[in-house]
Structure formats: structure tokens, C-alpha cells
Design a protein around this motif. Structure first.
Motif, PDB file in Angstrom:
ATOM      1  N   GLU A   1     -34.824 -26.210 130.468  1.00 50.42           N
ATOM      2  CA  GLU A   1     -33.973 -26.976 131.400  1.00 50.42           C
ATOM      3  C   GLU A   1     -34.194 -26.608 132.860  1.00 50.42           C
ATOM      4  O   GLU A   1     -34.334 -27.504 133.712  1.00 50.42           O
ATOM      5  CB  GLU A   1     -32.502 -26.822 131.018  1.00 50.42           C
ATOM      6  N   PRO A   2     -34.251 -25.315 133.233  1.00 54.29           N
ATOM      7  CA  PRO A   2     -34.490 -25.002 134.645  1.00 54.29           C
ATOM      8  C   PRO A   2     -35.830 -25.532 135.147  1.00 54.29           C
ATOM      9  O   PRO A   2     -35.952 -25.931 136.313  1.00 54.29           O
ATOM     10  CB  PRO A   2     -34.459 -23.462 134.680  1.00 54.29           C
ATOM     11  N   LEU A   3     -36.824 -25.560 134.276  1.00 52.01           N
ATOM     12  CA  LEU A   3     -38.148 -26.049 134.662  1.00 52.01           C
ATOM     13  C   LEU A   3     -38.154 -27.570 134.799  1.00 52.01           C
ATOM     14  O   LEU A   3     -38.880 -28.126 135.619  1.00 52.01           O
ATOM     15  CB  LEU A   3     -39.191 -25.598 133.626  1.00 52.01           C
ATOM     16  N   LEU A   4     -37.340 -28.253 134.006  1.00 50.62           N
ATOM     17  CA  LEU A   4     -37.173 -29.699 134.150  1.00 50.62           C
ATOM     18  C   LEU A   4     -36.369 -30.009 135.409  1.00 50.62           C
ATOM     19  O   LEU A   4     -36.678 -30.956 136.148  1.00 50.62           O
ATOM     20  CB  LEU A   4     -36.479 -30.272 132.914  1.00 50.62           C
ATOM     21  N   ASN A   5     -35.349 -29.198 135.675  1.00 48.40           N
ATOM     22  CA  ASN A   5     -34.518 -29.410 136.870  1.00 48.40           C
ATOM     23  C   ASN A   5     -35.323 -29.240 138.151  1.00 48.40           C
ATOM     24  O   ASN A   5     -35.111 -29.964 139.135  1.00 48.40           O
ATOM     25  CB  ASN A   5     -33.336 -28.434 136.877  1.00 48.40           C
ATOM     26  N   SER A   6     -36.247 -28.290 138.133  1.00 47.92           N
ATOM     27  CA  SER A   6     -37.033 -27.997 139.338  1.00 47.92           C
ATOM     28  C   SER A   6     -38.205 -28.950 139.521  1.00 47.92           C
ATOM     29  O   SER A   6     -38.824 -28.979 140.585  1.00 47.92           O
ATOM     30  CB  SER A   6     -37.553 -26.557 139.288  1.00 47.92           C
ATOM     31  N   GLY A   7     -38.532 -29.702 138.477  1.00 47.71           N
ATOM     32  CA  GLY A   7     -39.675 -30.609 138.553  1.00 47.71           C
ATOM     33  C   GLY A   7     -40.990 -29.966 138.154  1.00 47.71           C
ATOM     34  O   GLY A   7     -42.045 -30.602 138.227  1.00 47.71           O
ATOM     35  N   THR A   8     -40.930 -28.711 137.721  1.00 53.92           N
ATOM     36  CA  THR A   8     -42.147 -28.055 137.244  1.00 53.92           C
ATOM     37  C   THR A   8     -42.672 -28.774 135.997  1.00 53.92           C
ATOM     38  O   THR A   8     -43.876 -28.997 135.845  1.00 53.92           O
ATOM     39  CB  THR A   8     -41.864 -26.581 136.909  1.00 53.92           C
ATOM     40  N   LEU A   9     -41.751 -29.143 135.125  1.00 54.19           N
ATOM     41  CA  LEU A   9     -42.088 -29.877 133.909  1.00 54.19           C
ATOM     42  C   LEU A   9     -41.526 -31.294 133.992  1.00 54.19           C
ATOM     43  O   LEU A   9     -40.606 -31.569 134.757  1.00 54.19           O
ATOM     44  CB  LEU A   9     -41.507 -29.180 132.667  1.00 54.19           C
ATOM     45  N   GLY A  10     -42.086 -32.169 133.194  1.00 58.35           N
ATOM     46  CA  GLY A  10     -41.589 -33.534 133.111  1.00 58.35           C
ATOM     47  C   GLY A  10     -41.769 -34.085 131.718  1.00 58.35           C
ATOM     48  O   GLY A  10     -42.409 -33.455 130.854  1.00 58.35           O
ATOM     49  N   LEU A  11     -41.204 -35.241 131.495  1.00 62.56           N
ATOM     50  CA  LEU A  11     -41.286 -35.911 130.202  1.00 62.56           C
ATOM     51  C   LEU A  11     -42.474 -36.872 130.217  1.00 62.56           C
ATOM     52  O   LEU A  11     -42.555 -37.743 131.084  1.00 62.56           O
ATOM     53  CB  LEU A  11     -39.993 -36.680 129.926  1.00 62.56           C
ATOM     54  N   THR A  12     -43.369 -36.710 129.279  1.00 57.74           N
ATOM     55  CA  THR A  12     -44.548 -37.575 129.241  1.00 57.74           C
ATOM     56  C   THR A  12     -44.213 -38.903 128.566  1.00 57.74           C
ATOM     57  O   THR A  12     -43.203 -39.028 127.876  1.00 57.74           O
ATOM     58  CB  THR A  12     -45.711 -36.895 128.504  1.00 57.74           C
TER      59      THR A  12
ATOM     60  N   SER B   1     -45.903 -24.468 141.217  1.00 58.92           N
ATOM     61  CA  SER B   1     -44.561 -23.938 141.485  1.00 58.92           C
ATOM     62  C   SER B   1     -44.211 -22.758 140.587  1.00 58.92           C
ATOM     63  O   SER B   1     -43.170 -22.119 140.760  1.00 58.92           O
ATOM     64  CB  SER B   1     -43.517 -25.047 141.296  1.00 58.92           C
ATOM     65  N   VAL B   2     -45.074 -22.459 139.626  1.00 64.15           N
ATOM     66  CA  VAL B   2     -44.820 -21.348 138.699  1.00 64.15           C
ATOM     67  C   VAL B   2     -45.572 -20.114 139.196  1.00 64.15           C
ATOM     68  O   VAL B   2     -46.781 -20.176 139.438  1.00 64.15           O
ATOM     69  CB  VAL B   2     -45.304 -21.704 137.273  1.00 64.15           C
ATOM     70  N   PRO B   3     -44.867 -18.997 139.355  1.00 66.77           N
ATOM     71  CA  PRO B   3     -45.570 -17.765 139.755  1.00 66.77           C
ATOM     72  C   PRO B   3     -46.692 -17.441 138.786  1.00 66.77           C
ATOM     73  O   PRO B   3     -46.582 -17.681 137.578  1.00 66.77           O
ATOM     74  CB  PRO B   3     -44.464 -16.700 139.701  1.00 66.77           C
ATOM     75  N   LEU B   4     -47.769 -16.919 139.305  1.00 70.94           N
ATOM     76  CA  LEU B   4     -48.957 -16.646 138.497  1.00 70.94           C
ATOM     77  C   LEU B   4     -48.624 -15.808 137.264  1.00 70.94           C
ATOM     78  O   LEU B   4     -49.142 -16.069 136.172  1.00 70.94           O
ATOM     79  CB  LEU B   4     -50.009 -15.925 139.356  1.00 70.94           C
ATOM     80  N   ALA B   5     -47.746 -14.850 137.439  1.00 71.47           N
ATOM     81  CA  ALA B   5     -47.410 -13.951 136.322  1.00 71.47           C
ATOM     82  C   ALA B   5     -46.663 -14.674 135.204  1.00 71.47           C
ATOM     83  O   ALA B   5     -46.631 -14.189 134.065  1.00 71.47           O
ATOM     84  CB  ALA B   5     -46.567 -12.781 136.833  1.00 71.47           C
ATOM     85  N   ASP B   6     -46.056 -15.828 135.518  1.00 74.05           N
ATOM     86  CA  ASP B   6     -45.245 -16.540 134.531  1.00 74.05           C
ATOM     87  C   ASP B   6     -45.964 -17.740 133.910  1.00 74.05           C
ATOM     88  O   ASP B   6     -45.420 -18.397 133.016  1.00 74.05           O
ATOM     89  CB  ASP B   6     -43.943 -17.043 135.188  1.00 74.05           C
TER      90      ASP B   6
END
Length: 205
Positions: free
Chosen positions: A114-125, A137-142
Motif C-alpha cells: 500500500e505505501p508503494l502504491l500510495n507513493s506511485g512507486t508501484l501501479g496496477l497493470t 524512487s526506491v532506495p538502492l538498498a531496498d
């Protein structure tokens, strides 16, 4: 006075008998088609369980019986037969143990997605899955953890679509079930989330 032709009378009788017979046959054969409305209902139920959202009931359309008396008797009878045939349309069973296991796993994973969808990092295909929209938008370590999260979610979604089809004895419905879910994931997404249009372009709700 000339008597009506026997052949014409017989033809009229045949038409009168054949017409309802043809209609009744059509009523039966419609049930072989993929139950799209039931697939949407099944998708909504599972999405509500996974995302914790409430379903919005659709208002039922009121029937119009004003023309009832103007119809031939066999058509009037058909009006009562058609709902029976429609009611016999197969419902999609989403209560199998495997469907419950998969939807439970997706529900448990959703707080991470959910946080990744809220931030726009992920989306629904547009094909019923989750996609990485903004990897930067994702830190390299993550990034590996996010990739793994998305892969696990998509594996469960693929298994879910296949299991629903198989559990209902119609494995050939898998692609149609996936398409139904793809549309409902997007339709029920929160405002601000990203989704793909038919051409694969990312849009924001």
C-alpha cells in the motif's frame, strides 16, 4: 366461399409452435458462455478482502411490464422463462481452500504494497498484475526487496486466476477471469494510485 388453404393453416401452426421452441433453445444455450457479471462480483469480493474496501451496491433496474398484454402468449411466457434461464447461469465459486489461501496471502502482503502504491512507486497493470512504475524512487538498498514483493504478489495473482478457473471446472476461462480482475483492480483502486491504460501508459486516478 373458399376455405382457407390447409397448407397455410399448417404453416401458421408450425410457426406458432416453432417460435417458442427456438426461443427456449436460445434460453438454454446462453448458459454456455463465460459468466462475466459473476466474474466481476467474484473479483469485487476478493478485492474487498485483500484491500479491506467496502463494496458499493449497484441499484437494480426496474422492469417495465406495460407492454405485457400486447405480446403474443408465447412471448409473454418467454418473459418468465428467460429469468429462470438467467438464474441458472453458473456462478463462480471462489470458496475453495486454495483461493482462500491465495487471497489470504495477498491480504497479508497488502500493508507492504500500500505505501508503494500510495507513493506511485508501484501501479496496477492493465493485465491484472502489479508493476514497478518508478524504480528510481526506491532506495538502492531496498530495490531487491521491492522486486521480490512484486514478484510474490504477481505469482499469487496468476495462481488465483488459474485456481478460480480450475475450481469451477472451466480451465479455459483463466484469461477471461484475469481480464475481469484487471478491470476491477483498477476500478476499485484508491484515488492517487497509478494504473495502466489499454496502451500501457501510466495514468493517475
Amino acid at each position: 366461399m373458399r376455405q382457407p388453404s390447409t397448407s397455410l393453416v399448417s404453416a401458421g401452426a408450425v410457426v406458432g409452435v416453432a417460435a417458442p421452441a427456438v426461443l427456449m433453445s436460445a434460453c438454454v444455450t446462453i448458459n454456455v458462455y463465460f459468466p462475466a457479471a459473476e466474474a466481476q462480483k467474484a473479483a469485487d469480493k476478493i478485492i474487498d478482502d485483500v484491500w479491506g474496501t467496502g463494496a458499493t451496491p449497484q441499484p437494480a433496474a426496474s422492469g417495465d411490464t406495460s407492454q405485457l398484454e400486447s405480446k403474443p402468449l408465447w412471448l409473454v411466457a418467454a418473459d418468465f422463462v428467460m429469468p429462470v434461464a438467467a438464474a441458472a447461469e453458473p456462478k463462480l465459486d471462489v470458496s475453495s481452500a486454495e483461493v482462500k489461501r491465495l487471497s489470504g496471502a495477498m491480504e497479508a502482503r497488502f500493508p507492504q504494497l500500500e505505501p508503494l502504491l500510495n507513493s506511485g512507486t508501484l501501479g496496477l497493470t492493465n493485465d491484472g498484475y502489479i508493476g514497478v512504475r518508478d524504480a528510481g524512487s526506491v532506495p538502492l538498498a531496498d530495490r531487491n526487496a521491492v522486486r521480490s514483493l512484486v514478484a510474490n504478489e504477481n505469482a499469487d495473482r496468476a495462481s488465483l486466476y488459474r485456481e478460480i478457473a480450475v475450481a469451477n471446472g472451466q480451465p479455459q476461462w483463466e484469461a477471461q477471469i484475469r481480464s475481469a480482475f484487471a478491470a476491477r483492480w483498477i476500478a476499485r483502486a484508491k484515488g492517487g494510485w497509478y494504473y495502466q491504460d489499454a496502451n500501457g501508459a501510466w495514468l493517475q486516478k
